[in-house]
Design a protein around this motif. Structure first.
Motif: not given
Length: 378
Positions: A108-137
Protein backbone atom coordinates in the motif's frame (compact mmCIF):
# COMPACT_ATOMS: atom_id res chain seq x y z
CA UNK A 1 -20.53 75.65 28.50
CA UNK A 2 -24.04 76.80 27.35
CA UNK A 3 -25.99 75.56 24.37
CA UNK A 4 -26.83 77.90 21.46
CA UNK A 5 -30.14 79.72 21.74
CA UNK A 6 -33.08 77.99 20.16
CA UNK A 7 -31.55 74.56 20.50
CA UNK A 8 -32.82 72.53 23.34
CA UNK A 9 -30.21 70.70 25.38
CA UNK A 10 -29.41 67.16 24.48
CA UNK A 11 -30.16 64.72 27.23
CA UNK A 12 -27.03 63.11 28.55
CA UNK A 13 -28.71 59.75 28.26
CA UNK A 14 -28.88 60.20 24.48
CA UNK A 15 -25.12 60.57 24.07
CA UNK A 16 -23.42 57.44 22.51
CA UNK A 17 -19.75 56.87 21.61
CA UNK A 18 -20.80 54.53 18.74
CA UNK A 19 -23.98 54.16 16.78
CA UNK A 20 -26.32 51.36 17.81
CA UNK A 21 -25.61 48.06 15.96
CA UNK A 22 -28.45 45.60 15.48
CA UNK A 23 -27.21 41.91 15.54
CA UNK A 24 -28.90 39.20 13.50
CA UNK A 25 -28.27 35.44 13.55
CA UNK A 26 -24.91 34.59 11.79
CA UNK A 27 -26.54 32.00 9.53
CA UNK A 28 -24.40 32.20 6.41
CA UNK A 29 -20.95 32.07 8.05
CA UNK A 30 -22.04 29.11 10.16
CA UNK A 31 -23.10 27.24 7.04
CA UNK A 32 -19.79 28.06 5.39
CA UNK A 33 -17.88 26.78 8.40
CA UNK A 34 -19.93 23.60 8.47
CA UNK A 35 -19.27 23.04 4.74
CA UNK A 36 -15.54 23.58 5.33
CA UNK A 37 -15.40 20.96 8.07
CA UNK A 38 -17.36 18.53 5.91
CA UNK A 39 -14.93 19.13 3.05
CA UNK A 40 -11.94 18.51 5.29
CA UNK A 41 -13.54 15.33 6.56
CA UNK A 42 -14.17 14.08 3.05
CA UNK A 43 -10.57 14.89 2.06
CA UNK A 44 -9.24 13.06 5.11
CA UNK A 45 -11.35 9.98 4.38
CA UNK A 46 -10.32 10.08 0.71
CA UNK A 47 -6.64 10.39 1.65
CA UNK A 48 -6.95 7.51 4.08
CA UNK A 49 -8.66 5.38 1.45
CA UNK A 50 -5.97 6.21 -1.12
CA UNK A 51 -3.26 5.32 1.40
CA UNK A 52 -4.53 1.76 1.48
CA UNK A 53 -4.71 1.38 -2.30
CA UNK A 54 -2.05 -0.84 -3.94
CA UNK A 55 1.07 0.98 -5.11
CA UNK A 56 3.25 0.19 -8.17
CA UNK A 57 6.38 -0.11 -5.99
CA UNK A 58 8.24 -2.74 -3.99
CA UNK A 59 10.68 -2.17 -1.16
CA UNK A 60 14.17 -3.61 -0.71
CA UNK A 61 15.02 -4.03 2.97
CA UNK A 62 17.87 -5.74 4.87
CA UNK A 63 17.26 -9.48 4.92
CA UNK A 64 18.64 -12.37 6.97
CA UNK A 65 22.41 -12.85 7.21
CA UNK A 66 24.31 -16.13 7.37
CA UNK A 67 27.81 -17.00 8.52
CA UNK A 68 29.45 -19.20 5.88
CA UNK A 69 31.57 -20.70 8.66
CA UNK A 70 28.46 -21.54 10.66
CA UNK A 71 25.21 -23.44 10.29
CA UNK A 72 21.47 -23.01 9.77
CA UNK A 73 18.58 -25.26 10.77
CA UNK A 74 19.46 -27.34 7.68
CA UNK A 75 22.99 -27.98 8.99
CA UNK A 76 26.43 -26.51 8.22
CA UNK A 77 26.47 -24.07 5.34
CA UNK A 78 29.66 -25.63 3.97
CA UNK A 79 30.48 -29.33 4.25
CA UNK A 80 33.69 -30.72 2.73
CA UNK A 81 34.11 -34.47 2.29
CA UNK A 82 37.29 -36.08 0.97
CA UNK A 83 39.78 -33.38 1.94
CA UNK A 84 41.35 -32.27 5.20
CA UNK A 85 39.66 -29.32 6.88
CA UNK A 86 40.67 -27.12 9.80
CA UNK A 87 38.82 -25.41 12.66
CA UNK A 88 38.28 -21.69 12.34
CA UNK A 89 36.73 -18.75 14.18
CA UNK A 90 35.30 -15.31 13.55
CA UNK A 91 32.65 -14.78 10.90
CA UNK A 92 32.45 -14.55 7.12
CA UNK A 93 28.85 -13.44 6.86
CA UNK A 94 26.88 -13.33 3.61
CA UNK A 95 24.00 -10.90 3.31
CA UNK A 96 20.59 -10.90 1.71
CA UNK A 97 17.97 -8.39 0.70
CA UNK A 98 14.30 -9.02 1.36
CA UNK A 99 11.83 -7.79 -1.22
CA UNK A 100 8.55 -6.57 0.19
CA UNK A 101 5.61 -6.67 -2.20
CA UNK A 102 4.95 -8.47 -5.49
CA UNK A 103 2.32 -8.37 -8.25
CA UNK A 104 0.07 -10.75 -6.32
CA UNK A 105 0.46 -8.91 -3.01
CA UNK A 106 1.33 -5.26 -3.74
CA UNK A 107 2.32 -2.82 -1.01
CA UNK A 108 0.00 0.00 0.00
CA UNK A 109 1.02 3.66 -0.20
CA UNK A 110 1.35 3.66 3.59
CA UNK A 111 3.94 0.86 3.31
CA UNK A 112 5.84 2.87 0.71
CA UNK A 113 5.74 6.01 2.88
CA UNK A 114 7.17 4.11 5.85
CA UNK A 115 10.01 2.77 3.67
CA UNK A 116 10.75 6.30 2.42
CA UNK A 117 11.49 7.37 6.00
CA UNK A 118 13.85 4.45 6.67
CA UNK A 119 17.44 4.98 5.35
CA UNK A 120 18.02 1.21 5.22
CA UNK A 121 15.15 0.69 2.74
CA UNK A 122 15.03 1.34 -0.98
CA UNK A 123 11.90 1.88 -3.09
CA UNK A 124 11.95 0.56 -6.66
CA UNK A 125 9.28 0.21 -9.36
CA UNK A 126 7.37 -3.07 -9.36
CA UNK A 127 8.20 -3.57 -13.05
CA UNK A 128 11.94 -3.41 -12.32
CA UNK A 129 11.73 -6.20 -9.75
CA UNK A 130 9.09 -8.24 -11.58
CA UNK A 131 9.22 -7.69 -15.36
CA UNK A 132 5.69 -8.07 -16.76
CA UNK A 133 6.75 -10.86 -19.12
CA UNK A 134 8.19 -12.95 -16.24
CA UNK A 135 5.95 -14.56 -13.63
CA UNK A 136 6.80 -14.61 -9.92
CA UNK A 137 7.36 -18.35 -10.19
CA UNK A 138 9.76 -17.88 -13.12
CA UNK A 139 11.59 -15.14 -11.20
CA UNK A 140 12.00 -17.41 -8.17
CA UNK A 141 13.25 -20.23 -10.38
CA UNK A 142 15.78 -17.90 -11.98
CA UNK A 143 17.00 -16.91 -8.51
CA UNK A 144 17.36 -20.56 -7.53
CA UNK A 145 19.46 -21.32 -10.60
CA UNK A 146 21.61 -18.24 -9.98
CA UNK A 147 22.25 -19.43 -6.43
CA UNK A 148 23.29 -22.87 -7.66
CA UNK A 149 25.62 -21.29 -10.22
CA UNK A 150 27.03 -18.98 -7.55
CA UNK A 151 27.80 -21.89 -5.23
CA UNK A 152 29.48 -23.91 -8.00
CA UNK A 153 31.55 -20.94 -9.14
CA UNK A 154 32.52 -20.20 -5.52
CA UNK A 155 33.81 -23.74 -4.98
CA UNK A 156 35.70 -23.60 -8.29
CA UNK A 157 37.26 -20.24 -7.39
CA UNK A 158 38.32 -21.52 -3.96
CA UNK A 159 39.84 -24.74 -5.27
CA UNK A 160 41.61 -23.03 -8.17
CA UNK A 161 42.97 -20.49 -5.68
CA UNK A 162 44.43 -23.41 -3.71
CA UNK A 163 46.03 -24.88 -6.84
CA UNK A 164 43.60 -27.77 -7.28
CA UNK A 165 42.27 -29.08 -10.60
CA UNK A 166 38.72 -28.23 -11.66
CA UNK A 167 36.90 -29.32 -14.82
CA UNK A 168 34.16 -27.08 -16.19
CA UNK A 169 31.01 -27.67 -18.23
CA UNK A 170 28.41 -24.94 -18.88
CA UNK A 171 24.94 -25.89 -20.14
CA UNK A 172 21.62 -24.18 -20.70
CA UNK A 173 19.23 -24.94 -17.85
CA UNK A 174 16.30 -23.11 -19.45
CA UNK A 175 15.24 -20.64 -22.13
CA UNK A 176 13.02 -17.65 -21.28
CA UNK A 177 9.81 -17.66 -23.36
CA UNK A 178 9.64 -14.73 -25.75
CA UNK A 179 13.37 -13.98 -25.40
CA UNK A 180 15.83 -13.69 -28.33
CA UNK A 181 17.10 -17.20 -27.57
CA UNK A 182 13.70 -18.87 -27.93
CA UNK A 183 13.71 -21.18 -30.92
CA UNK A 184 17.50 -20.89 -31.32
CA UNK A 185 18.88 -22.40 -28.14
CA UNK A 186 17.54 -25.35 -26.14
CA UNK A 187 17.70 -26.69 -22.62
CA UNK A 188 20.66 -29.04 -22.33
CA UNK A 189 22.81 -27.28 -24.97
CA UNK A 190 26.47 -27.18 -23.92
CA UNK A 191 28.01 -23.73 -24.44
CA UNK A 192 31.60 -23.95 -25.68
CA UNK A 193 32.46 -20.42 -26.79
CA UNK A 194 30.74 -17.02 -26.79
CA UNK A 195 31.92 -14.42 -29.33
CA UNK A 196 35.05 -16.50 -29.81
CA UNK A 197 35.91 -16.61 -26.09
CA UNK A 198 36.18 -19.92 -24.27
CA UNK A 199 33.48 -20.36 -21.64
CA UNK A 200 34.45 -21.36 -18.13
CA UNK A 201 31.38 -20.34 -16.16
CA UNK A 202 28.18 -18.28 -16.23
CA UNK A 203 30.01 -15.05 -15.51
CA UNK A 204 32.35 -15.42 -18.47
CA UNK A 205 29.27 -15.77 -20.68
CA UNK A 206 27.84 -12.50 -19.37
CA UNK A 207 31.16 -10.72 -19.80
CA UNK A 208 31.51 -11.92 -23.41
CA UNK A 209 27.96 -10.84 -24.29
CA UNK A 210 28.50 -7.41 -22.72
CA UNK A 211 31.80 -6.84 -24.52
CA UNK A 212 30.41 -7.01 -28.08
CA UNK A 213 27.99 -4.66 -29.82
CA UNK A 214 25.44 -6.33 -32.06
CA UNK A 215 24.61 -10.03 -32.31
CA UNK A 216 26.20 -12.61 -30.00
CA UNK A 217 27.68 -15.75 -31.52
CA UNK A 218 27.48 -18.93 -29.45
CA UNK A 219 29.28 -22.13 -30.31
CA UNK A 220 27.33 -24.98 -28.76
CA UNK A 221 27.15 -28.73 -28.66
CA UNK A 222 23.69 -30.29 -28.93
CA UNK A 223 23.98 -34.02 -28.49
CA UNK A 224 26.60 -35.12 -31.03
CA UNK A 225 26.14 -32.04 -33.20
CA UNK A 226 28.31 -28.90 -33.10
CA UNK A 227 26.38 -25.72 -33.93
CA UNK A 228 27.05 -22.01 -34.24
CA UNK A 229 24.08 -19.86 -33.28
CA UNK A 230 23.71 -16.09 -33.63
CA UNK A 231 21.43 -14.31 -31.15
CA UNK A 232 20.76 -10.58 -30.88
CA UNK A 233 20.69 -9.55 -27.21
CA UNK A 234 18.22 -7.15 -25.67
CA UNK A 235 18.91 -4.78 -22.79
CA UNK A 236 17.03 -5.21 -19.52
CA UNK A 237 17.87 -3.23 -16.39
CA UNK A 238 21.07 -2.04 -18.05
CA UNK A 239 22.32 -5.56 -18.83
CA UNK A 240 22.54 -7.32 -22.18
CA UNK A 241 20.75 -10.66 -22.16
CA UNK A 242 19.92 -13.33 -24.72
CA UNK A 243 17.31 -15.02 -22.55
CA UNK A 244 18.90 -18.20 -21.20
CA UNK A 245 19.51 -19.64 -17.75
CA UNK A 246 23.07 -21.01 -17.91
CA UNK A 247 24.10 -23.67 -15.40
CA UNK A 248 27.61 -24.45 -14.21
CA UNK A 249 28.52 -28.12 -14.09
CA UNK A 250 31.96 -28.41 -12.51
CA UNK A 251 33.84 -31.56 -11.63
CA UNK A 252 35.78 -31.19 -8.38
CA UNK A 253 38.50 -33.45 -6.91
CA UNK A 254 36.39 -33.91 -3.75
CA UNK A 255 32.88 -33.11 -2.58
CA UNK A 256 31.97 -29.63 -1.37
CA UNK A 257 28.33 -29.19 -0.39
CA UNK A 258 26.75 -25.79 0.30
CA UNK A 259 23.34 -25.74 1.95
CA UNK A 260 21.38 -22.48 2.13
CA UNK A 261 17.65 -23.11 1.60
CA UNK A 262 15.19 -20.46 0.44
CA UNK A 263 17.80 -17.95 -0.70
CA UNK A 264 18.22 -17.05 -4.37
CA UNK A 265 20.55 -14.99 -6.52
CA UNK A 266 24.29 -14.88 -7.19
CA UNK A 267 25.50 -12.25 -4.70
CA UNK A 268 26.82 -14.64 -2.02
CA UNK A 269 29.49 -16.12 -4.32
CA UNK A 270 32.53 -14.32 -2.91
CA UNK A 271 31.64 -15.11 0.70
CA UNK A 272 31.07 -18.79 -0.13
CA UNK A 273 34.51 -18.91 -1.79
CA UNK A 274 36.15 -17.31 1.26
CA UNK A 275 34.42 -19.82 3.55
CA UNK A 276 35.69 -22.79 1.50
CA UNK A 277 39.25 -21.43 1.46
CA UNK A 278 39.14 -20.83 5.23
CA UNK A 279 38.05 -24.39 5.94
CA UNK A 280 40.69 -25.87 3.62
CA UNK A 281 43.61 -23.94 5.11
CA UNK A 282 45.16 -24.13 8.60
CA UNK A 283 44.33 -21.39 11.10
CA UNK A 284 41.49 -18.90 11.25
CA UNK A 285 41.55 -16.56 8.28
CA UNK A 286 39.77 -13.79 10.21
CA UNK A 287 41.61 -14.24 13.54
CA UNK A 288 38.22 -13.82 15.19
CA UNK A 289 37.13 -10.65 13.34
CA UNK A 290 33.49 -10.44 12.30
CA UNK A 291 33.43 -9.84 8.55
CA UNK A 292 30.52 -9.46 6.15
CA UNK A 293 30.54 -8.96 2.42
CA UNK A 294 28.83 -9.40 -0.91
CA UNK A 295 29.70 -9.89 -4.55
CA UNK A 296 29.37 -12.41 -7.33
CA UNK A 297 32.33 -14.66 -8.02
CA UNK A 298 33.68 -16.10 -11.25
CA UNK A 299 35.59 -19.37 -11.34
CA UNK A 300 38.81 -17.48 -12.00
CA UNK A 301 38.25 -15.28 -8.94
CA UNK A 302 36.79 -12.09 -10.40
CA UNK A 303 34.31 -10.35 -8.07
CA UNK A 304 31.27 -8.73 -9.67
CA UNK A 305 28.67 -6.11 -8.63
CA UNK A 306 25.39 -6.89 -6.94
CA UNK A 307 22.14 -5.14 -6.05
CA UNK A 308 20.94 -3.77 -2.74
CA UNK A 309 24.34 -3.01 -1.28
CA UNK A 310 23.04 -0.22 1.00
CA UNK A 311 20.55 -2.63 2.54
CA UNK A 312 23.31 -5.21 2.93
CA UNK A 313 25.60 -2.80 4.77
CA UNK A 314 22.81 -2.05 7.24
CA UNK A 315 22.18 -5.78 7.58
CA UNK A 316 25.88 -6.31 8.32
CA UNK A 317 25.83 -3.76 11.13
CA UNK A 318 22.64 -5.27 12.55
CA UNK A 319 24.40 -8.67 12.60
CA UNK A 320 27.39 -7.26 14.51
CA UNK A 321 29.94 -7.14 11.66
CA UNK A 322 32.71 -4.55 11.91
CA UNK A 323 34.36 -5.00 8.49
CA UNK A 324 32.77 -5.21 5.06
CA UNK A 325 33.91 -6.34 1.60
CA UNK A 326 32.22 -4.46 -1.29
CA UNK A 327 32.69 -5.01 -5.03
CA UNK A 328 34.62 -2.15 -6.64
CA UNK A 329 31.82 -1.66 -9.17
CA UNK A 330 29.37 -0.91 -6.33
CA UNK A 331 31.50 1.89 -4.84
CA UNK A 332 29.28 4.59 -6.34
CA UNK A 333 26.39 3.31 -4.22
CA UNK A 334 28.54 2.78 -1.13
CA UNK A 335 29.99 6.29 -0.95
CA UNK A 336 28.10 8.42 1.55
CA UNK A 337 25.95 5.54 2.79
CA UNK A 338 28.27 3.58 5.08
CA UNK A 339 26.58 3.00 8.46
CA UNK A 340 28.48 4.12 11.54
CA UNK A 341 30.83 1.47 12.95
CA UNK A 342 31.47 -0.33 9.63
CA UNK A 343 34.80 -0.30 7.78
CA UNK A 344 34.41 -0.97 4.06
CA UNK A 345 37.10 -2.30 1.70
CA UNK A 346 36.68 -2.34 -2.10
CA UNK A 347 37.59 -5.61 -3.83
CA UNK A 348 37.85 -6.67 -7.45
CA UNK A 349 39.08 -10.26 -7.00
CA UNK A 350 39.12 -13.04 -4.44
CA UNK A 351 42.78 -12.20 -3.81
CA UNK A 352 41.80 -8.61 -2.93
CA UNK A 353 39.29 -9.88 -0.38
CA UNK A 354 41.82 -12.21 1.22
CA UNK A 355 44.43 -9.44 1.36
CA UNK A 356 42.05 -7.19 3.29
CA UNK A 357 41.10 -9.97 5.71
CA UNK A 358 44.74 -10.94 6.26
CA UNK A 359 45.79 -7.33 6.92
CA UNK A 360 43.13 -6.87 9.59
CA UNK A 361 43.89 -10.27 11.13
CA UNK A 362 47.60 -9.41 11.39
CA UNK A 363 46.87 -5.92 12.80
CA UNK A 364 48.70 -4.37 9.84
CA UNK A 365 48.26 -0.85 8.50
CA UNK A 366 45.23 -0.97 6.20
CA UNK A 367 45.43 2.62 4.95
CA UNK A 368 46.86 1.51 1.60
CA UNK A 369 44.05 -0.98 0.92
CA UNK A 370 41.41 0.10 -1.63
CA UNK A 371 38.23 1.61 -0.20
CA UNK A 372 35.23 3.34 -1.66
CA UNK A 373 36.34 6.58 0.06
CA UNK A 374 32.96 6.70 1.74
CA UNK A 375 32.21 8.82 4.78
CA UNK A 376 29.68 7.57 7.32
CA UNK A 377 26.13 8.44 6.38
CA UNK A 378 24.60 11.28 8.44
Amino acid sequence: MSQPAGNPPIPSSAVREHPVQHRFPDVRPRRVRRAGWVGLGIAAVASLALAFLPSPYVVETPGPTFDTLGATDAGPLITIDGAETYPTEGELRLLTVSLLGNPQRPLTWIDVAEAYLDPSDSIIPMAAAFPPQVSVEESNEAGRIEMQNSQSAAVAAALLHEGLDVESDVRIAGVIPGSPAEGLLEEGDRILRVNGEAVYDVFSIRASIAAVDGPTTLEIQRGDEALTVEVTPVVEDGQKIVGIYPSNEFTFPFEVDIQLPNVGGPSAGMMFALGVVDELTPGAMTAGTRWAGTGTIAALGDVGPIGGIVQKMHGAVDAGATHFLAPVENCGEVAGHVPEGLTVFAVDTLDDAMAAIDAVAMNEDTSALPTCEAAPAP
